[in-house]
Design an enzyme around this catalytic site. Structure first.
Site, PDB file in Angstrom:
ATOM      1  NE  ARG A   1      -2.269  -1.903   3.243  1.00 45.15           N
ATOM      2  CZ  ARG A   1      -2.054  -3.195   3.473  1.00 45.15           C
ATOM      3  NH1 ARG A   1      -2.501  -4.092   2.624  1.00 45.15           N
ATOM      4  NH2 ARG A   1      -1.391  -3.589   4.539  1.00 45.15           N
TER       5      ARG A   1
ATOM      6  CD  GLU B   1       3.710  -8.733  13.402  1.00 47.41           C
ATOM      7  OE1 GLU B   1       2.646  -8.951  12.794  1.00 47.41           O
ATOM      8  OE2 GLU B   1       4.634  -8.064  12.922  1.00 47.41           O
TER       9      GLU B   1
END
Length: 176
Positions: free
Chosen positions: A59, A96
Site C-alpha cells: 500500500r 511477529e
C-alpha cells in the site's frame, strides 16, 4: 467535516482472531478522502528538499506514487524478496511470525539523495526499519517517514524515532 480516520474501515478478526485490521482501501476508494490523505502526508515536508519518494510494499506504493506525482519526483519501490527484476540489495527483518526480506534495485538511489519514506501503517516498525537500512546502505538520507495509521501500542514510532527518524502519522488507533 470528515477526518482521514473516518474513511478507514476496521475489520475484526482479520487476518487472525483478535486482530482489528485497519483497512485503508476504503480511504483510497473515496476521492476526497484519498486527496486529503495525500495532502496531509505531504504537509510536514513542504519546502524541504526531497529527491525521491520511497514506498514500502504494497500500500506504500499507492501512497508513495501519488505523493511522488504531486511533488514531480521519482518513485522507488521497496519490495518483498524476489519481486524486482534487476540487481538488488536486500535487508532481512523480523515479523511477529518469523523472518522476511525486503529488496530494492541497487541503482534506484544515489548517495546524498534526500528520501521521504511512505507506507500506510506503522505497527512494530520492522518493515520501515528494513526500508530505512536499505536506503542508508545506498548512501541516501531519510528525511522523514510518513504513515496514514500509527498503532502506538506496538512501538513502531518509538523504534523509528530511536533511529533518529522524523515520524509523521495522520491518525492512531488503539490496540493491534
Amino acid at each position: 467535516m470528515k477526518t482521514v480516520q473516518d474513511y478507514i474501515r476496521t475489520i475484526p478478526d482479520f487476518p487472525h482472531e483478535g486482530i482489528m485490521f485497519r483497512d485503508v482501501t476504503t480511504l483510497f476508494n473515496d476521492p476526497r478522502g484519498f486527496r486529503m490523505a495525500i495532502d496531509q502526508l505531504l504537509h510536514p515536508y513542504a519546502g524541504q528538499p526531497i529527491d525521491k519518494v520511497v514506498g514500502l510494499e504494497a500500500r506504500g506504493f499507492i501512497l508513495g506514487g501519488a505523493i511522488a506525482h504531486q511533488l514531480s519526483l521519482g518513485f522507488v519501490p521497496i519490495r518483498k524478496k524476489g519481486k524486482l527484476p534487476g540487481k538488488t540489495i536486500e535487508q532481512d527483518y523480523t515479523l511477529e511470525y518469523g523472518q522476511a526480506t525486503m529488496e530494492v534495485h541497487d541503482d534506484a538511489l544515489q548517495p546524498g539523495e534526500k528520501i521521504l519514506l511512505v507506507d500506510d501503517l506503522l505497527a512494530t516498525g520492522g518493515t520501515a526499519e528494513a526500508g530505512i537500512k536499505l536506503i542508508e546502505r545506498m548512501g541516501a538520507e531519510v528525511i522523514g517517514c510518513a504513515f496514514v495509521i500509527d498503532l502506538p501500542e506496538l512501538g513502531g514510532r518509538k523504534r523509528l524515532e530511536a533511529m533518529g527518524m522524523d515520524v509523521h502519522a495522520l491518525c492512531a488507533f488503539d490496540g493491534a
